[in-house]
Motif scaffolding. Structure first.
Motif, PDB file in Angstrom:
ATOM      1  N   GLN A   1      31.976  46.946  30.937  1.00 34.76           N
ATOM      2  CA  GLN A   1      30.674  47.231  31.542  1.00 34.76           C
ATOM      3  C   GLN A   1      30.823  47.483  33.041  1.00 34.76           C
ATOM      4  O   GLN A   1      31.587  46.803  33.722  1.00 34.76           O
ATOM      5  CB  GLN A   1      29.740  46.023  31.368  1.00 34.76           C
TER       6      GLN A   1
ATOM      7  N   GLY B   1      42.521  40.498  47.004  1.00 34.28           N
ATOM      8  CA  GLY B   1      42.730  41.567  46.047  1.00 34.28           C
ATOM      9  C   GLY B   1      41.506  41.912  45.214  1.00 34.28           C
ATOM     10  O   GLY B   1      41.541  42.862  44.433  1.00 34.28           O
TER      11      GLY B   1
ATOM     12  N   MET C   1      44.845  41.771  33.324  1.00 36.67           N
ATOM     13  CA  MET C   1      43.807  41.423  34.301  1.00 36.67           C
ATOM     14  C   MET C   1      43.620  39.917  34.398  1.00 36.67           C
ATOM     15  O   MET C   1      43.386  39.378  35.474  1.00 36.67           O
ATOM     16  CB  MET C   1      42.499  42.138  33.940  1.00 36.67           C
TER      17      MET C   1
ATOM     18  N   GLY D   1      45.796  44.396  46.919  1.00 35.89           N
ATOM     19  CA  GLY D   1      46.473  45.319  46.025  1.00 35.89           C
ATOM     20  C   GLY D   1      47.490  46.167  46.778  1.00 35.89           C
ATOM     21  O   GLY D   1      47.432  46.286  48.008  1.00 35.89           O
TER      22      GLY D   1
ATOM     23  N   MET E   1      37.427  50.485  30.851  1.00 38.42           N
ATOM     24  CA  MET E   1      37.479  49.622  32.034  1.00 38.42           C
ATOM     25  C   MET E   1      36.495  50.042  33.128  1.00 38.42           C
ATOM     26  O   MET E   1      36.823  50.012  34.315  1.00 38.42           O
ATOM     27  CB  MET E   1      38.910  49.633  32.600  1.00 38.42           C
TER      28      MET E   1
ATOM     29  N   GLY F   1      34.069  48.603  34.567  1.00 36.87           N
ATOM     30  CA  GLY F   1      33.829  47.608  35.601  1.00 36.87           C
ATOM     31  C   GLY F   1      35.012  47.338  36.506  1.00 36.87           C
ATOM     32  O   GLY F   1      34.898  46.593  37.471  1.00 36.87           O
ATOM     33  N   ALA F   2      36.157  47.945  36.189  1.00 41.92           N
ATOM     34  CA  ALA F   2      37.359  47.703  37.000  1.00 41.92           C
ATOM     35  C   ALA F   2      37.439  48.632  38.200  1.00 41.92           C
ATOM     36  O   ALA F   2      38.015  48.299  39.213  1.00 41.92           O
ATOM     37  CB  ALA F   2      38.619  47.857  36.155  1.00 41.92           C
ATOM     38  N   ARG F   3      36.874  49.814  38.079  1.00 45.67           N
ATOM     39  CA  ARG F   3      36.847  50.805  39.151  1.00 45.67           C
ATOM     40  C   ARG F   3      38.246  51.378  39.448  1.00 45.67           C
ATOM     41  O   ARG F   3      38.807  51.178  40.520  1.00 45.67           O
ATOM     42  CB  ARG F   3      36.207  50.243  40.431  1.00 45.67           C
TER      43      ARG F   3
ATOM     44  N   MET G   1      41.723  49.086  46.452  1.00 48.27           N
ATOM     45  CA  MET G   1      41.832  48.862  45.008  1.00 48.27           C
ATOM     46  C   MET G   1      41.926  47.378  44.676  1.00 48.27           C
ATOM     47  O   MET G   1      42.690  46.634  45.296  1.00 48.27           O
ATOM     48  CB  MET G   1      43.067  49.577  44.457  1.00 48.27           C
ATOM     49  N   ASN G   2      41.189  46.978  43.660  1.00 51.61           N
ATOM     50  CA  ASN G   2      41.288  45.629  43.125  1.00 51.61           C
ATOM     51  C   ASN G   2      42.672  45.460  42.472  1.00 51.61           C
ATOM     52  O   ASN G   2      43.090  46.287  41.663  1.00 51.61           O
ATOM     53  CB  ASN G   2      40.175  45.431  42.095  1.00 51.61           C
ATOM     54  N   ARG G   3      43.354  44.384  42.844  1.00 52.06           N
ATOM     55  CA  ARG G   3      44.736  44.211  42.397  1.00 52.06           C
ATOM     56  C   ARG G   3      44.837  43.997  40.883  1.00 52.06           C
ATOM     57  O   ARG G   3      45.732  44.551  40.225  1.00 52.06           O
ATOM     58  CB  ARG G   3      45.362  43.022  43.142  1.00 52.06           C
ATOM     59  N   ALA G   4      43.931  43.214  40.330  1.00 49.21           N
ATOM     60  CA  ALA G   4      43.963  42.979  38.884  1.00 49.21           C
ATOM     61  C   ALA G   4      43.633  44.264  38.134  1.00 49.21           C
ATOM     62  O   ALA G   4      44.184  44.523  37.050  1.00 49.21           O
ATOM     63  CB  ALA G   4      42.976  41.868  38.514  1.00 49.21           C
ATOM     64  N   ALA G   5      42.759  45.069  38.697  1.00 48.19           N
ATOM     65  CA  ALA G   5      42.397  46.342  38.062  1.00 48.19           C
ATOM     66  C   ALA G   5      43.597  47.284  38.037  1.00 48.19           C
ATOM     67  O   ALA G   5      43.814  48.010  37.058  1.00 48.19           O
ATOM     68  CB  ALA G   5      41.230  46.988  38.801  1.00 48.19           C
TER      69      ALA G   5
END
Lengths: 368, 368
Positions: A63, A229, B54, B65, B227, B229-231, B254-258
């Motif tokens: 989502q 992050g 993730m 990230g 994904m 919501g991860a962007r 960037m989000n590291r987990a994404a």
């Protein structure tokens, strides 16, 4: 004629990055750092509750995030005793700085900052065609009266000021900043970067009246909350100013798990207190290591300690190179005379032990 | 004079959002949707390996990230048989569209798109002061020859074209698009949005030679990879064009987990095949439900089905309102005559059953 026609502004820009990331450095030098102490990341990490919220969020990541970041803004509003309309959540302070500069700065507009302050802010100003006016630090402090005077001289639309300061770790009392606002020129908005404020002594946060139109403050979950992050920051300001962000921000730009993590982190005061303790202890240890090596640690209200290496920028750069060669990721101020220093982030005891082990050799090489 | 002085461009902008998010709608109507079928999210979710990556990434989120998204770009380069220098990773296609428009569009510059195509692209163009020229759809298809002709007439710097198309679900063969590039005016860059391409029939992806300077393609982990919501999105193009993004992008955005999740998702082809099957089955079921209610489902190469409600926009809006009132989140095209349709995302059987249950009443109310 080619097919891609970048704007004249874009064509005038250099290809530059504000910072070279540790992974980029590792790939260049071909080894991994054994202590990651250069980006002021919070090695003590986020609240276990925040980690759990992000883990749960992973399964829900199909989502999009809530475009209004409603629950997080609601919790922040309660925490700060303000309305949700006074808060915009964005993709870290870096992302929010980009939006703010875009809102205020047209090509040729004047912006004032300290010479050697946050390069990512400068990157955005240059990127939108603004003209940067840089004011020297006064000793190891940003010089607020001089910044305001320069803002008046150049009719600046933005004035960047961080408290506590990065890269020097110095700080002012929040009340002094609010009092100084009376000298802020008309037409100039103060961007008060409080990224590190949860790690500073009581009284450092500026007690700005929330509808005061002279200042916008920015906070982050990247430092004290240990979520660099995740990319979650927020701005606090007058509702009419905050509403301007709605015109340009990436409404669905927030990572959904990060939103959930930030909300959980905000609610875990015990973990924040734990981090504050760990950071204070690490500051003490970095200072001890510095003194043990004949160097002078500067006082810090952040999660890093800036260490005066006692000579010039070339010497400090050599020390930094020696640390890099020994597997220690650190950084240093970019501008003289602050570039006589190196900057070391608070690490765990094991990482600081590796720093302590590497520093004498790095100094010896630099003195070489 | 106030302290905040937004630029003339910003002052001219309306406060608008390209889409009203489902959470915002839920707060307005005071109940939760029982079927989330409006944002073309992939309810089948990401690969379990991506979820695990993730989840593991949550504990490492104290680190920023990798500013270069090296590992992800490296894997994407291998997948596409191109160099890393031909790829930029960004904060979803929405984020990358913002960067691309900023690179190319100065105030007054012309941009061409289809009337009723992706509103977030239009939001960025307007937000950077560009002048939008809109070309009608031809039936339920974007009209590429007409778009190119208009681009020539107005000296457009960007031409937006999506394949498959959103909101109509229609598609062209990739080879036809490449052949048509010969008619693209000099000085005009085609932005080819392939957000849904992994869900389309073989041959839909445009076989663009990677250093072809006429086109930049965008892909995402939000749709087939589940994904949203991860962007995480990426652009493919000539190295010289991709390098321009380095001048303005948020390097640590960037989000590291994404990043870790996207890398894992890319490597799980079996899960992608599973999603493709589930999506195809759901398309069939949505079409069946539509026909059962006397409506005409349009062919789709995406994870949604656009349903022709057979009357005008007012009627379709009433159907949509009836679905909303019955707990079904769906959307519809914004512009006539496409607004005779509603658009329903592929859901799981239980969600589609709720849609099937709600639709007759919604139609009855609309026929009122």
């Amino acid at each position: 004629m080619s097919h891609a026609r970048p704007t004249p502004l874009i064509r005038s820009l250099p290809s530059t990055v504000p910072f070279v990331g540790p992974e980029v450095q590792e790939r260049r030098i071909g080894t991994h750092f054994t202590a990651r102490l250069g980006a002021n990341e919070n090695v003590f990490g986020p609240s276990p509750k925040a980690i759990e919220a992000m883990r749960e969020g992973a399964a829900e990541i199909w989502q999009y995030g809530d475009s209004a970041s409603h629950d997080l803004r609601s919790a922040l509003a309660a925490r700060h005793g303000i309305a949700m309309e006074n808060i915009v959540v964005g993709e870290g302070i870096d992302g929010l700085l980009g939006y703010l500069v875009r809102l205020m700065v047209a090509p040729g507009d004047a912006v004032v900052t300290s010479d050697g302050a946050y390069p990512t802010f400068n990157y955005h100003v240059t990127g939108f065609g603004g003209t940067l006016h840089k004011v020297p630090y006064k000793g190891d402090f940003e010089d607020l009266p001089a910044l305001m005077a320069r803002a008046g001289e150049v009719d600046a639309k933005l004035l960047y000021y961080s408290n506590p300061d990065n890269p020097m770790g110095s700080w002012a009392r929040g009340e002094e900043i609010v009092a100084a606002l009376d000298d802020l020129p008309e037409g100039c908005l103060m961007m008060l970067d409080e990224a590190y404020v949860e790690l500073a002594p009581d009284g450092t946060a500026a007690p700005v009246e929330i509808e005061d139109p002279r200042v916008i403050r920015m906070r982050t979950f990247s430092k004290a909350y240990g979520m660099a992050g995740a990319r979650v920051g927020y701005a606090l300001g007058a509702a009419a100013l905050i509403a301007e962000f709605e015109k340009i921000r990436n409404h669905f730009g927030m990572n959904r798990a990060a939103q959930a993590g930030a909300l959980a982190a905000l609610q875990d005061d015990a973990w924040l207190a734990h981090v504050q303790e760990q950071v204070a202890a690490a500051r003490g240890e970095i200072a001890r290591i510095a003194r043990e090596n004949g160097l002078e640690p500067l006082p810090s209200a952040t999660n890093f300690v800036t260490i005066d290496c006692g000579r010039d920028g070339d010497f400090a750069r050599a020390v930094l190179a020696g640390l890099t060669a020994r597997g220690i990721f650190a950084r240093m101020p970019f501008v003289a005379p602050q570039d006589r220093c190196i900057r070391v982030s608070c690490g765990r005891p094991a990482e600081l032990a590796r720093f302590a082990e590497a520093l004498p050799g790095a100094l010896q090489d630099a003195r070489g």
